[in-house]
Scaffold this active site. Structure first.
Site, PDB file in Angstrom:
ATOM      1  N   GLU A 143      52.830 108.880 -17.082  1.00 15.91           N
ATOM      2  CA  GLU A 143      53.750 110.007 -16.969  1.00 15.91           C
ATOM      3  C   GLU A 143      55.131 109.640 -16.440  1.00 15.91           C
ATOM      4  O   GLU A 143      55.090 108.771 -15.316  1.00 15.91           O
ATOM      5  CB  GLU A 143      53.010 111.075 -15.860  1.00 15.91           C
ATOM      6  CG  GLU A 143      51.820 111.659 -16.181  1.00 15.91           C
ATOM      7  CD  GLU A 143      51.134 112.417 -15.169  1.00 15.91           C
ATOM      8  OE1 GLU A 143      51.849 113.604 -15.034  1.00 15.91           O
ATOM      9  OE2 GLU A 143      50.323 112.176 -14.415  1.00 15.91           O
ATOM     10  N   ARG A 169      39.812 101.881  -9.961  1.00 11.79           N
ATOM     11  CA  ARG A 169      41.518 101.711  -9.564  1.00 11.79           C
ATOM     12  C   ARG A 169      41.387 100.706  -8.546  1.00 11.79           C
ATOM     13  O   ARG A 169      40.610 100.329  -7.838  1.00 11.79           O
ATOM     14  CB  ARG A 169      41.744 103.141  -9.170  1.00 11.79           C
ATOM     15  CG  ARG A 169      41.340 103.580  -7.945  1.00 11.79           C
ATOM     16  CD  ARG A 169      41.920 105.134  -7.679  1.00 11.79           C
ATOM     17  NE  ARG A 169      43.546 104.946  -7.344  1.00 11.79           N
ATOM     18  CZ  ARG A 169      44.303 105.958  -7.527  1.00 11.79           C
ATOM     19  NH1 ARG A 169      43.721 107.427  -7.417  1.00 11.79           N
ATOM     20  NH2 ARG A 169      45.432 105.867  -7.478  1.00 11.79           N
ATOM     21  N   LYS A 197      51.294 108.269  -5.126  1.00 14.59           N
ATOM     22  CA  LYS A 197      52.483 108.693  -5.623  1.00 14.59           C
ATOM     23  C   LYS A 197      53.289 109.545  -4.509  1.00 14.59           C
ATOM     24  O   LYS A 197      54.296 109.376  -4.190  1.00 14.59           O
ATOM     25  CB  LYS A 197      52.716 109.246  -6.938  1.00 14.59           C
ATOM     26  CG  LYS A 197      53.855 109.370  -7.388  1.00 14.59           C
ATOM     27  CD  LYS A 197      54.052 110.075  -8.976  1.00 14.59           C
ATOM     28  CE  LYS A 197      53.115 108.998  -9.803  1.00 14.59           C
ATOM     29  NZ  LYS A 197      53.226 109.426 -11.337  1.00 14.59           N
TER      30      LYS A 197
END
Length: 871
Positions: A149, A386, A396
């Site tokens: 994104e 992850r 983030k």
């Protein structure tokens, strides 16, 4: 006999007709199995392939009781390429298994998966899956994608996904698409787009301005907005989607929870015609944001909350950077992502584990669109764990807090875990790729120690960084007996092991040394300069401190010294004691001033915020994560400015700051120290456990062997697969040596997943004679419990609180007095004799002749292996 039985067991796997063709000699052992291999190779292809595959596995199992013997067997595997055809089958590099295309015969060249060194990837469950898909004819070309994104900077966690997607595509001669998931125009920014493309280009191609590593043009989800809309209309017409008029809060209430089913919306049964009309009005901007949304009609009682009529479209009246004001509605990620994959004919959609529960929705959407003409394929979504990294944050939200709170100097601050941050700090793309390779790919949760990343930087820079002298905190040394005005040149290698040319270092009667290399009250073991003491200036002379000059505050500002002209360039004249300390220096007359930014870890704790009730990670910020000093470097550095990195000898690896350094105002960033200092700090801060008092020693004849062994507590800093032997790992293990971690090769690859190795505490036998294991010298043995009957091997682990490097003792025996190296024939018999009586007891504790093996924090043990030998 064990080898004969193993081969008979394998023969039983075949049909009677096939087995009758196998010649098994009773005297044959596993390591001599090549003869059976030849015999079987002349039989049917199917039997041959089955046998070869099984043979390799039995070799692994039959050698599990001796870790070092696995390497010897692996070393003989190349001799097993003995099929009668002119093109011999090739052993695959991963897992020691023969790979073949479906229906291939022995005369066909078997497809071999590339090694990690060739592709930047490693063999793992995803590559195995892709290999199987190819063999079964599901795909004739592998296509992956990287779909970030554009609402932030990429971080190290993204690096793992980048390396995986581009790596497996390269492995299988496929391609990777670069696609931006730009479905939320409110949070997207061109700054993020530019930084992401730069990061991917740099990491994959090795040059941020290099060629694009992705296939074709950069793609965007917004390229497919028209298709998404048509797909939504198709679902409405099928009665599989409806316009929702509940508020966001009401939708949450109706959704239910993990323990209670959801309730159906009162608007769920709107007619197809009404839904189509309202959806078009949503598109035309007739409704306000939040007034309506489009939902899939699936199952409000599903145990998977993602399947309880998820939203597919929402009203969002915002200008889009690619489509302008064309759209007033935008698709949700779960809806757009799967369709984008299908439109681009992605074969393997690789996601992190948080999307595992979203996979049913991914498949549902594509299944419901199969009867349309919108898509032609159904990609396969597969999840992997992850990356979690200690001493930093990868959220983030938290990274935004660091930037907006001015705790760091922007997204590319060299202390940030962003790819742009570590690039500016001086990490190379090779270091990040090596890090991702060492971390590995699996579904298991992981929490990687920062030292693994740092060690990757050292590994990649060791052979490439030029060497130079730098003094970060200068103290002037005036050599009183040096001839006035004389300047002498010393020649040194730019790199001690690589042919990178020579450099000249001027020497005069006035030099700078580092303040850390002088002490008026030296601690024990301090071999550098002291009042009245001597030290060698590297490549130059031995000097002796004669006088210390201080300012009004008592700070040392100058040292008066004399030099011995007979000690030039490492010479020690007859009758003179050899000086132990050697330090770097720069001549004051030719020193080049510079600013040095000494970067360290951004946080002081492994898991920032975890030690506070409110979870405030900012309370764990390291106030010493950046120290700026005014230093000096030797003049040859001016000729090295085109080089990417320099090792300032005895200090660390450095590079010029990409933004602030200028030819007339040099700024250097410290990439990484020469050694891992954090583990030693952690040891020093840990409470010391009381040492167990040994009992009275037994007869000395029984003690000689065990006390001659140097068994120590170690920590696995990093581990990677041996490039030439699938059963072996190459590990960097800290056992307390001043020289840094040892390289040790162990046969654990078939027993312990790679991702479980990094950061593990272990027990190491350190004074065996170093031996080459398939071309890599191993400086020790990792001790393990071995259950041969069940093919299970576990590390012999020290208890919590044990200190890295401490020697292991045996209760009731003398303190260890180990031989430096067990290298003579007599010495080499010591370990086998001890090993006969070394095992785990009924509680899983390590014992020697029934006596426990101890550290300062307690005994050693295996996780759950009991009454098994230790080797």
């Amino acid at each position: 006999m064990a080898g004969r039985q193993a081969l008979i067991t394998m023969a039983a796997l075949f049909t009677a007709a096939e087995a009758s063709q196998v010649m098994l000699k009773s005297s044959m052992r596993v390591r001599g199995g090549a003869e059976a291999f030849r015999s079987l190779s002349s039989t049917s292809s199917q039997a041959s392939l089955k046998f070869q595959d099984a043979f390799v596995n039995v070799v692994h199992r039959s050698t599990s009781n001796k870790m070092h013997s696995a390497a010897a067997v692996c070393g003989q595997w190349p001799s097993l390429r003995m099929l009668p055809n002119p093109k011999p089958l090739r052993l695959a590099t991963g897992g020691g298994r023969l790979l073949s295309m479906k229906g291939a015969s022995p005369s066909a060249d078997i497809k071999e998966q590339p090694t990690g060194s060739e592709s930047g990837s490693r063999k793992h469950f995803i590559s195995n899956m892709i290999q199987k898909d190819i063999e079964e004819g599901r795909h004739n070309k592998v296509v992956t994608r990287f779909p970030p994104e554009p609402n932030g900077y990429l971080h190290i966690g993204h690096a793992k996904s980048i390396c995986l997607n581009f790596g497996v595509a390269k492995d299988f001669k496929g391609v990777t698409n670069m696609r931006f998931d730009d479905t939320n125009p409110v949070k997207e920014d061109q700054e993020y787009v530019d930084s992401i493309l730069t990061d991917v280009r740099w990491l994959v191609s090795g040059d941020e301005k290099g060629p694009d590593p992705w296939d074709g043009n950069v793609r965007h989800a917004s390229d497919y907005f028209d298709v998404f809309y048509d797909a939504a209309v198709h679902l409405i017409k099928k009665g599989k989607a409806y316009v929702e008029s509940l508020s966001a809060e009401e939708m949450r209430e109706y959704r239910g929870s993990l323990t209670t089913p959801g309730k159906e919306s009162p608007y769920r049964d709107r007619s197809v015609e009404e839904n189509l009309e309202m959806f078009e009005k949503m598109k035309n901007g007739d409704y306000e944001e939040g007034q309506h949304c489009l939902r899939a009609k699936i199952d409000m009682a599903s145990p998977n909350l993602n399947m309880r009529d998820p939203a597919l479209y929402r009203v969002r009246k915002a200008e889009h950077v690619m489509t302008g004001n064309k759209w007033c509605i935008y698709p949700m990620y779960d809806f757009a992502h799967c369709i984008s994959d299908a439109l681009e004919e992605i074969t393997h959609s690789l996601c992190t584990l948080e999307f595992e529960d979203h996979r049913p929705l991914y498949d549902w959407v594509l299944d419901e669109l199969e009867d349309s003409d919108l898509i032609t394929c159904h990609p396969r979504q597969t999840e992997f764990s992850r990356l979690n990294l200690q001493y930093t944050v990868l959220s983030k939200r938290k990274l935004i807090q660091l930037v907006e709170g001015k705790h760091v100097a922007g997204w590319s601050d060299p202390r940030m875990p962003t790819i742009s941050g570590v690039r500016r700090r001086g990490y190379t793309p090779e270091a990040l790729r090596l890090f991702c390779e060492r971390v590995g790919i699996s579904k298991a949760d992981n929490n990687i120690d920062m030292s693994v990343l740092e060690d990757c930087a050292r590994t990649t820079l060791e052979d490439t960084a030029a060497r130079a002298f730098a003094v970060l905190q200068p103290i002037k040394v005036t050599i009183t007996n040096w001839p006035e005005g004389k300047v002498e040149m010393f020649e040194a290698d730019v790199h001690p092991k690589k042919d990178m040319g020579k450099r000249e270092i001027p020497f005069s009667g006035s030099v700078y040394i580092d303040s850390d290399d002088f002490s008026e009250n030296p601690p024990k073991g301090f071999f550098r300069l002291t009042p009245g003491g001597s030290v060698r200036l590297k490549f130059a002379y031995v000097i002796t401190c004669e006088e210390v000059i201080k300012d009004a505050d008592g700070k040392v500002v100058e040292i008066k010294a004399t030099y011995n002209p007979d000690t030039r360039a490492g010479n020690t004249p007859e009758g003179m004691n050899k000086v132990k300390g050697i330090i770097q220096w720069v001549s004051t007359e030719t020193a080049v001033p510079c600013e040095v930014r000494v970067y360290d870890r951004l946080f002081t704790t492994e898991n920032p915020g975890s030690g506070h009730e409110d979870g405030d990670f900012l309370r764990d910020l390291n106030e010493n994560s950046l120290q700026i000093v005014k230093g000096a470097v030797e003049p040859s550095v001016l000729k090295m400015l085109d080089a990417s990195h320099i090792q300032f000898e005895r200090v660390g690896y450095f590079c010029q700051d990409a933004e602030d350094s200028k030819p007339d105002a040099l700024v250097f960033n410290r990439v990484v120290t020469l050694r891992d200092n954090w583990s030693k700090q952690a040891e020093a801060q840990a409470p010391k456990a009381a040492k167990a008092e040994p009992a009275a020693p037994a007869d000395r004849n029984e003690l000689e062997d065990v006390v001659r062994l140097d068994i120590r507590v170690g920590k696995i800093i990093s581990a990677e697969k041996h490039p030439d032997a699938d059963a072996l790992y190459i590990e960097k293990i800290d056992v307390g040596d001043e020289e840094g971690p040892r390289t040790i090769v162990s046969g654990l690859a078939n027993y312990i997943p790679l991702e479980e190795m990094q950061g593990r505490m272990c027990t190491v036998l350190c004074n065996l004679k170093p031996a080459k294991m398939r071309g890599v010298e191993s400086a020790g043995m990792v001790l393990c419990g071995s259950d041969n009957e069940n093919g299970k091997v576990q590390l012999l682990e020290p208890p919590a609180g044990a200190k890295i490097g401490e020697r292991v003792t045996v209760e009731g025996y003398d303190e260890p007095t180990p031989d430096p190296v067990l290298k003579s024939k007599t010495q080499q018999k010591v370990w086998p004799r001890v090993a006969e009586d070394l095992k785990t007891d009924a509680e899983g504790r390590a014992v020697y002749k029934g006596k426990p093996l101890l550290t300062s924090a307690g005994g050693l043990s295996c996780a759950d292996l009991k009454d098994v030998p230790i080797s």
